[in-house]
Design an enzyme around this catalytic site. Structure first.
Site, PDB file in Angstrom:
ATOM      1  N   TYR A  16      -3.076  -2.730  -9.519  1.00  0.00           N
ATOM      2  CA  TYR A  16      -2.167  -3.204 -10.565  1.00  0.00           C
ATOM      3  C   TYR A  16      -2.761  -3.024 -11.960  1.00  0.00           C
ATOM      4  CZ  TYR A  16       0.992  -5.377  -7.190  1.00  0.00           C
ATOM      5  OH  TYR A  16       1.894  -5.591  -6.184  1.00  0.00           O
TER       6      TYR A  16
ATOM      7  N   LYS B 274     -10.328  -5.241   2.381  1.00  0.00           N
ATOM      8  CA  LYS B 274     -10.207  -4.139   3.343  1.00  0.00           C
ATOM      9  C   LYS B 274     -11.469  -3.288   3.175  1.00  0.00           C
ATOM     10  CE  LYS B 274      -7.647  -1.825   6.345  1.00  0.00           C
ATOM     11  NZ  LYS B 274      -7.200  -2.349   7.642  1.00  0.00           N
TER      12      LYS B 274
ATOM     13  N   ASP C  93      -5.405  -7.194   6.955  1.00  0.00           N
ATOM     14  CA  ASP C  93      -4.371  -7.095   8.004  1.00  0.00           C
ATOM     15  C   ASP C  93      -4.534  -8.219   9.017  1.00  0.00           C
ATOM     16  OD1 ASP C  93      -6.719  -5.685   8.359  1.00  0.00           O
ATOM     17  OD2 ASP C  93      -5.848  -4.017   9.448  1.00  0.00           O
TER      18      ASP C  93
ATOM     19  N   ASP D 215      -0.369 -10.268  -4.047  1.00  0.00           N
ATOM     20  CA  ASP D 215       1.074 -10.202  -4.268  1.00  0.00           C
ATOM     21  C   ASP D 215       1.805 -10.306  -2.932  1.00  0.00           C
ATOM     22  OD1 ASP D 215       3.506  -9.857  -5.450  1.00  0.00           O
ATOM     23  OD2 ASP D 215       3.164  -7.831  -6.154  1.00  0.00           O
TER      24      ASP D 215
END
Ligand code: NAD
Length: 366
Positions: free
Chosen positions: A125, A192, A225, A249
């Site tokens: 972002y 991640k 995840d 988000d």
């Protein structure tokens, strides 16, 4: 009692309606607030030539506290999000989004009490993007081929994901301090790092270093995840979760879903000395002007704001009044009904009426 001057940006879509409702109930707490109301967003482009005019930013900088309704960003039209730009411009590096169950809310889950702290200025972002086919993009593709030894297709668009030591340190320090100040027990770093070793890997490494500065708070990490699945299966295991911008988000909406939907999820964009409060939800354009949207997320953002201003008893009373209206179940909007077409659902302004009435019934010392 001290008077507070607060910048209010009503927003667009359902923003003006939910903002008016929030302002009404905040005023009804009796806290002395002078509102500086400023419009922003695509609707002011013609008048000021930009969606977030300098006088609006100046007002926020001067008052150091603002509350804003949602602002629309057209999808994929090359127009950058005003919300993201505002957070970056004011360096509001941490977005705190509590997700809490209130008795009487229709949800598959109960007793949820989670907090997301989303890094607000970096990651995908950061707004560093290269459009497909432009000369700068083609140059970058050549550079990547040369520097990374990896050819990219010449018709690629590219978004850059920067994550810095500085940005990661400050958001984790903020989150650990927030956890201590708010009596929380655990911080989970979400990442991640198994795939993005130099961005999310850095994030995790710095998180582990910062965690050592706060030995009284338990620390762990989760791959994003797995985090998404765990939040659905066993949300009770989690407390404060800290994540980069994009995961924050997405998982904010997931957590809002656990507690009854976007109509109930508030937020606080926080920097070193400025805070801008806003609901997690967007401008819900299809309900604009219909007196239909749930104003509770905006009101709960007002609760966070009152506490931030040091008006904790007023914040607690307002939260209690909102909780009472939810528990009673009559004066709630369509999204809180089992059947979305339930004719007994009330409108945005009626929710404000009910919260004001509930406030009047609550003892001032509560
Ligand atoms: P959205 O949050 O506006 O809507 C998602 C769904 O939730 C829709 O079905 C909507 O009707 C419903 N919903 C949202 N708020 C509600 C409320 N208060 N009461 C009842 N139902 C509600 O998300 P979107 O559709 O992805 O985005 C619409 C616009 O809002 C986009 O332009 C987006 O960029 C913008 N947006 C702004 C912000 C912000 O200002 N911080 C945040 C998210 C999205």
């Amino acid at each position: 009692m001290a008077r507070h001057t607060i910048t209010l940006i009503p927003g667009d879509g359902v923003g003006p309606e939910v903002s008016a409702a929030a302002r009404r109930v905040i005023d009804a707490t009796g806290v002395d607030i002078e509102w500086e109301v400023h419009d922003a967003g695509l609707g002011v482009m013609e008048q000021y030539g930009e969606p977030m005019p300098a006088h609006v930013l100046d007002s926020i900088r001067r008052n150091r506290v603002a509350i804003k309704g949602p602002l629309t960003t057209p999808v994929g039209k090359g127009i950058r999000s005003v919300n993201v730009a505002l957070r970056r411009e004011l360096d509001l590096f941490a977005l705190v989004r509590p997700c809490k169950s209130y008795a009487g809310v229709r949800s598959r889950y109960h007793d949820i009490d989670l907090v997301i702290v989303r890094e607000n200025t970096e990651d995908l972002y950061a707004g560093i993007e290269f459009a497909e086919g432009e000369s700068a993009t083609l140059e970058l593709i050549d550079d990547i081929a040369r520097l990374a030894g990896r050819p990219l297709r010449s018709d690629s668009g590219i978004s850059i994901k920067p994550i810095s030591v500085y940005g990661t340190q400050r958001v984790f320090r903020f989150a650990f301090r927030w956890a201590i100040d708010n009596g929380r027990r655990k911080v989970t770093a979400v990442h991640k790092a198994n795939i993005m070793k130099h961005t999310d890997g850095l994030w995790l490494r710095v998180a582990e270093q910062v965690a050592r500065e706060f030995p009284d708070i338990e620390f762990e990490d989760r791959i994003v995840d797995n985090m998404a699945m765990q939040l659905v299966q066993k949300p009770e295991l989690y407390d404060v979760m800290v994540m980069p911008n994009l995961y924050g988000d997405i998982l904010s909406d997931l957590c809002a879903g656990l507690v009854g939907g976007l109509g109930l999820a508030p937020g606080a964009n926080t920097g070193d000395d400025i805070a801008v409060f806003e609901a997690t939800h967007g401008s819900a354009p299809k309900y604009a002007g219909l007196n239909k949207a749930n104003p509770m997320a905006m009101m709960l953002s007002g609760v966070l704001m009152l506490r931030h201003l040091g008006e904790t008893p007023a914040g607690d009373r307002l939260e209690g009044a909102i909780a009472a209206v939810i528990a009673e179940g009559r004066s709630v909007t369509y999204d809180m009904k089992a059947d979305r077409d339930d004719p007994t659902a009330v409108g945005t302004s009626q929710v404000a009426d009910a919260v004001v009435a509930a406030l009047e019934r609550m003892p001032v010392s509560a």
